[in-house]
Design an enzyme around this catalytic site. Structure first.
Site, PDB file in Angstrom:
ATOM      1  CE  LYS A 169      32.614 -34.464  17.119  1.00  0.00           C
ATOM      2  NZ  LYS A 169      34.034 -34.339  17.425  1.00  0.00           N
ATOM      3  CE  LYS A 215      31.217 -35.066  20.615  1.00  0.00           C
ATOM      4  NZ  LYS A 215      32.607 -35.499  20.731  1.00  0.00           N
TER       5      LYS A 215
HETATM    6  C1  PBG Z   1      36.593 -32.856  18.786  1.00  0.00           C
HETATM    7  C2  PBG Z   1      35.539 -32.995  19.801  1.00  0.00           C
HETATM    8  C3  PBG Z   1      34.501 -32.094  20.022  1.00  0.00           C
HETATM    9  C4  PBG Z   1      33.762 -32.570  21.075  1.00  0.00           C
HETATM   10  C5  PBG Z   1      34.351 -33.742  21.475  1.00  0.00           C
HETATM   11  N1  PBG Z   1      35.444 -34.003  20.662  1.00  0.00           N
HETATM   12  C6  PBG Z   1      34.191 -30.803  19.415  1.00  0.00           C
HETATM   13  C7  PBG Z   1      34.206 -30.589  18.001  1.00  0.00           C
HETATM   14  O1  PBG Z   1      34.064 -31.491  17.182  1.00  0.00           O
HETATM   15  O2  PBG Z   1      34.352 -29.427  17.666  1.00  0.00           O
HETATM   16  C8  PBG Z   1      32.571 -31.889  21.659  1.00  0.00           C
HETATM   17  C9  PBG Z   1      32.223 -32.283  23.023  1.00  0.00           C
HETATM   18  C10 PBG Z   1      31.345 -31.307  23.727  1.00  0.00           C
HETATM   19  O3  PBG Z   1      30.857 -30.324  23.130  1.00  0.00           O
HETATM   20  O4  PBG Z   1      31.131 -31.520  24.927  1.00  0.00           O
HETATM   21  N2  PBG Z   1      36.970 -33.992  18.123  1.00  0.00           N
HETATM   22 ZN    ZN Z   2      38.571 -33.332  16.639  1.00  0.00          ZN
END
Ligand code: PBG
Ligand code: ZN
Length: 341
Positions: A212, A265
């Site tokens: 991520k 992601k």
């Molecule tokens: C937070 C989380 C995020 C997303 C999914 N879970 C955002 C972040 O880390 O700030 C992003 C998903 C998206 O942008 O569609 N744990």
């Molecule tokens: Zn989070």
């Protein structure tokens, strides 16, 4: 596979256009498929959003930065989940937006928390639908970070694991079949897996957000989930988008710790990581086409610059071609219903 392009294959004997001549020939040699069962729909469930709106439909809060996506109350989430089931989707992924947030994010593991309630309601309404839940604290903390603060502007790792484990058990107790840990704390998959096993939830699937990235493409989501960090950013726990080897290391670690599926992601900006994680692990891989990817396509289409349906399809095929078995996308229902009709 690596095949050498040898002389007898050269033009004019070789004419790649032969296989592109008709729709039937193109279909016969198409390498990548896109089926509804490969798509997962993220759903935002907002606590306290009950009743019906002016149009008689379940109440919802539109998300300005994501045209066509809303936060729903339990009824609306159930209705959406029914559609997901009828369209043959490979599941839903629930995000909870609680009315009250605190420093620890205790709403994340509350028995009657918003995501737990929504999970129970959806399981009752659509028993065959795969119900997954985002497992993180940032939607529930008043500071918007994904873990406990350390008092010096940082986020604690090991103390956060305890809360994530508690949240995992609570989500599984509510009936979630799939958990999506998205926090990026070290050691979380193992800790969550142990907690699930101890609680008798050894059949719960864990989709680890292995790679991520600390991505600017999450911008619209933070409006959707109200989870913008109150200070700083997430770069001390999410991965540097400049790194590829590290994504592979994260993925291998998560396999060791008991992940069932590995998630990359965002998806489109990290197609190389999707492929590398797939090749390095031979595990099922999921990729998340995130909010910013969604919003950019929507904006481009609204401006008349690109054809939305065509760009959506191409973007999803690219993610599948890169090696993703499963794609989480806000377009999941649109695409599945279009594939069916
Ligand atoms: C937070 C989380 C995020 C997303 C999914 N879970 C955002 C972040 O880390 O700030 C992003 C998903 C998206 O942008 O569609 N744990
Ligand atoms: Zn989070």
């Amino acid at each position: 596979m690596t095949a050498r392009y040898v002389a007898p294959m050269a033009f004019p004997r070789s004419r790649p256009r032969r296989l592109r001549r008709t729709p039937a020939l193109r279909a016969a040699v198409r390498e990548t498929t896109l089926r509804p069962a490969q798509l997962v729909l993220p759903i935002f469930v907002e606590e306290g959003l009950d009743g019906v709106g002016p149009d008689g439909a379940p109440a919802s809060t539109p998300i300005d930065a994501m045209p066509g996506v809303s936060r729903w109350g339990i009824d609306g989430a159930v209705a959406l989940a029914r559609r997901a089931h009828d369209a043959g989707l490979g599941g839903v992924m629930l995000f909870g937006i609680p009315t009250v947030k605190d420093a620890e994010g205790s709403g994340a593991w509350a028995d009657d928390g918003i995501v737990q309630q929504a999970t129970r309601a959806i399981r009752r309404a659509a028993p065959d639908l795969i119900v997954g839940v985002d497992l993180c604290l940032c939607e529930y903390t008043d500071h918007g970070h994904c873990g406990l603060l350390d008092g010096h502007g940082g986020v604690q790792n090991d103390a956060t694991l305890e809360l994530l484990a508690r949240t995992a058990v609570s989500q599984a107790d509510a009936g979630a079949e799939v958990l999506y840990p998205s926090d990026m704390m070290d050691g979380r998959i193992g800790r969550i897996r142990d907690a699930l096993d101890e609680a008798g939830h050894d059949r719960v699937v864990v989709v680890a957000h292995s790679a991520k990235l600390a991505s600017a493409y999450y911008g619209p989501f933070r409006e959707a989930a109200g989870s913008t960090p109150a200070f700083g950013d997430r770069r001390s726990y999410q991965m540097d988008p400049a790194n590829g080897d590290e994504a592979v290391r994260e993925a291998l670690t998560d396999v060791d710790e008991g992940a069932d599926v590995l998630m990359v992601k965002p998806a489109g900006p990290a197609l190389d990581l999707v492929r590398r994680v797939k090749d390095a692990t031979a595990m099922p891989v999921a990729a998340y086409q995130v909010s910013g990817e969604y919003s950019m396509i929507k904006a481009g289409a609204a401006a008349g610059y690109v054809d939305e349906d065509a760009v959506v399809m191409e973007s999803l095929l690219a993610i599948r071609r890169a090696g993703a078995d499963i794609v989480a996308t806000y377009f999941a229902l649109d695409v599945a219903e279009r594939l069916a009709g």
